[in-house]
Design a protein around this motif. Structure first.
Motif, PDB file in Angstrom:
ATOM      1  N   SER A   1       0.961   9.927   4.020  1.00  0.00           N
ATOM      2  CA  SER A   1      -0.674  10.028   3.550  1.00  0.00           C
ATOM      3  C   SER A   1      -1.315  11.411   3.770  1.00  0.00           C
ATOM      4  O   SER A   1      -2.213  11.682   2.876  1.00  0.00           O
ATOM      5  N   ALA A   2      -0.900  11.882   4.741  1.00  0.00           N
ATOM      6  CA  ALA A   2      -1.529  13.254   4.928  1.00  0.00           C
ATOM      7  C   ALA A   2      -1.344  14.099   3.744  1.00  0.00           C
ATOM      8  O   ALA A   2      -1.845  14.983   3.243  1.00  0.00           O
ATOM      9  N   ASP A   3      -0.131  13.942   3.089  1.00  0.00           N
ATOM     10  CA  ASP A   3       0.319  14.728   1.798  1.00  0.00           C
ATOM     11  C   ASP A   3      -0.121  14.023   0.461  1.00  0.00           C
ATOM     12  O   ASP A   3      -0.087  14.616  -0.443  1.00  0.00           O
ATOM     13  N   GLY A   4      -1.136  13.089   0.816  1.00  0.00           N
ATOM     14  CA  GLY A   4      -1.727  12.388  -0.352  1.00  0.00           C
ATOM     15  C   GLY A   4      -0.988  11.507  -1.088  1.00  0.00           C
ATOM     16  O   GLY A   4      -1.597  10.815  -2.150  1.00  0.00           O
ATOM     17  N   ASP A   5      -0.372  10.824  -0.451  1.00  0.00           N
ATOM     18  CA  ASP A   5       0.787   9.490  -1.059  1.00  0.00           C
ATOM     19  C   ASP A   5      -0.045   8.455  -0.740  1.00  0.00           C
ATOM     20  O   ASP A   5      -0.231   7.794   0.374  1.00  0.00           O
ATOM     21  N   LYS A   6      -0.747   7.849  -1.959  1.00  0.00           N
ATOM     22  CA  LYS A   6      -1.594   6.853  -2.007  1.00  0.00           C
ATOM     23  C   LYS A   6      -1.073   5.464  -1.479  1.00  0.00           C
ATOM     24  O   LYS A   6      -1.075   4.551  -0.918  1.00  0.00           O
TER      25      LYS A   6
ATOM     26  N   ALA B   1      -1.611   2.866   1.486  1.00  0.00           N
ATOM     27  CA  ALA B   1      -1.539   1.397   1.232  1.00  0.00           C
ATOM     28  C   ALA B   1      -0.657   0.646   2.238  1.00  0.00           C
ATOM     29  O   ALA B   1      -1.170  -0.324   2.657  1.00  0.00           O
ATOM     30  N   ASP B   2       0.471   1.273   2.241  1.00  0.00           N
ATOM     31  CA  ASP B   2       1.556   0.447   3.299  1.00  0.00           C
ATOM     32  C   ASP B   2       0.989   0.551   4.680  1.00  0.00           C
ATOM     33  O   ASP B   2       1.343  -0.362   5.509  1.00  0.00           O
ATOM     34  N   LEU B   3       0.573   1.730   5.099  1.00  0.00           N
ATOM     35  CA  LEU B   3      -0.062   1.932   6.306  1.00  0.00           C
ATOM     36  C   LEU B   3      -1.091   1.071   6.564  1.00  0.00           C
ATOM     37  O   LEU B   3      -1.184   0.305   7.505  1.00  0.00           O
TER      38      LEU B   3
END
Length: 178
Positions: A13-18, A22-24
């Motif tokens: 997520s910190a790397d921008g993985d949407k 969403a999974d988090l």
């Protein structure tokens, strides 16, 4: 969900993985909502705080420090701070008194007994659980603790805690479906 998986999702997520975000969200929102609702006592405020917290988590995912606690603990602290801010805001903000006739509009919606009936049924079903199951479920779902945090709180093995929660939830499901 275990710490390593949450850490991987937060890092992505910190790397921008949407999708990772969403999974988090999918894996943690229930616990974080429980914390928010317990602190605020009003669903609409708890939902607002949860939304603000996830925006903050998305923007500050790079600031998480592995050595200072688990990912879930870090996320819960963000929710708690947002909830405290909301409590302060609600305390300072002065509500305008309702004008004549407005109360009747609100009462039409309040008189629906649905949520209270469901709460009474849940309370009844919770009362039928064994004390250790009830305590473990209360810590996990009402206080928003992870299984590992419940282990630390009750000083019992992880497998025991997971079994109590799983069996308790199964019994609740059977009771609520009657």
């Amino acid at each position: 969900m275990d710490q390593d998986t949450l850490l991987n999702l937060l890092s992505a997520s910190a790397d921008g993985d949407k999708q990772a975000f969403a999974d988090l969200y999918q894996s943690t929102s229930g616990q974080l909502f429980a914390v928010s609702l317990k602190m605020l006592g009003r669903r609409e405020l708890a939902e607002e705080v949860l939304q603000e917290a996830y925006v903050k988590i998305w923007h500050n995912a790079t600031e998480y420090q592995h050595g200072k606690g688990s990912v879930l603990t870090w996320m819960i602290s963000i929710v708690r701070y947002r909830a405290l801010d909301m409590l302060r805001y609600q305390k300072v903000r002065k509500e305008d008194p309702l004008e004549d006739g407005q109360e009747a509009i609100f009462e039409e919606h309040i008189n629906d007994d649905g949520p209270q009936v469901h709460k009474n049924k849940l309370d009844q079903c919770m009362g039928e659980l064994e004390p250790q199951q009830k305590q473990a479920i209360h810590l996990a779902y009402y206080n928003g603790l992870s299984h590992h945090e419940v282990v630390g709180h009750l000083d019992l093995p992880l497998g025991t805690i997971k079994s109590w929660i799983r069996r308790g939830l199964q019994q609740l499901q059977r009771c609520l479906s009657l």
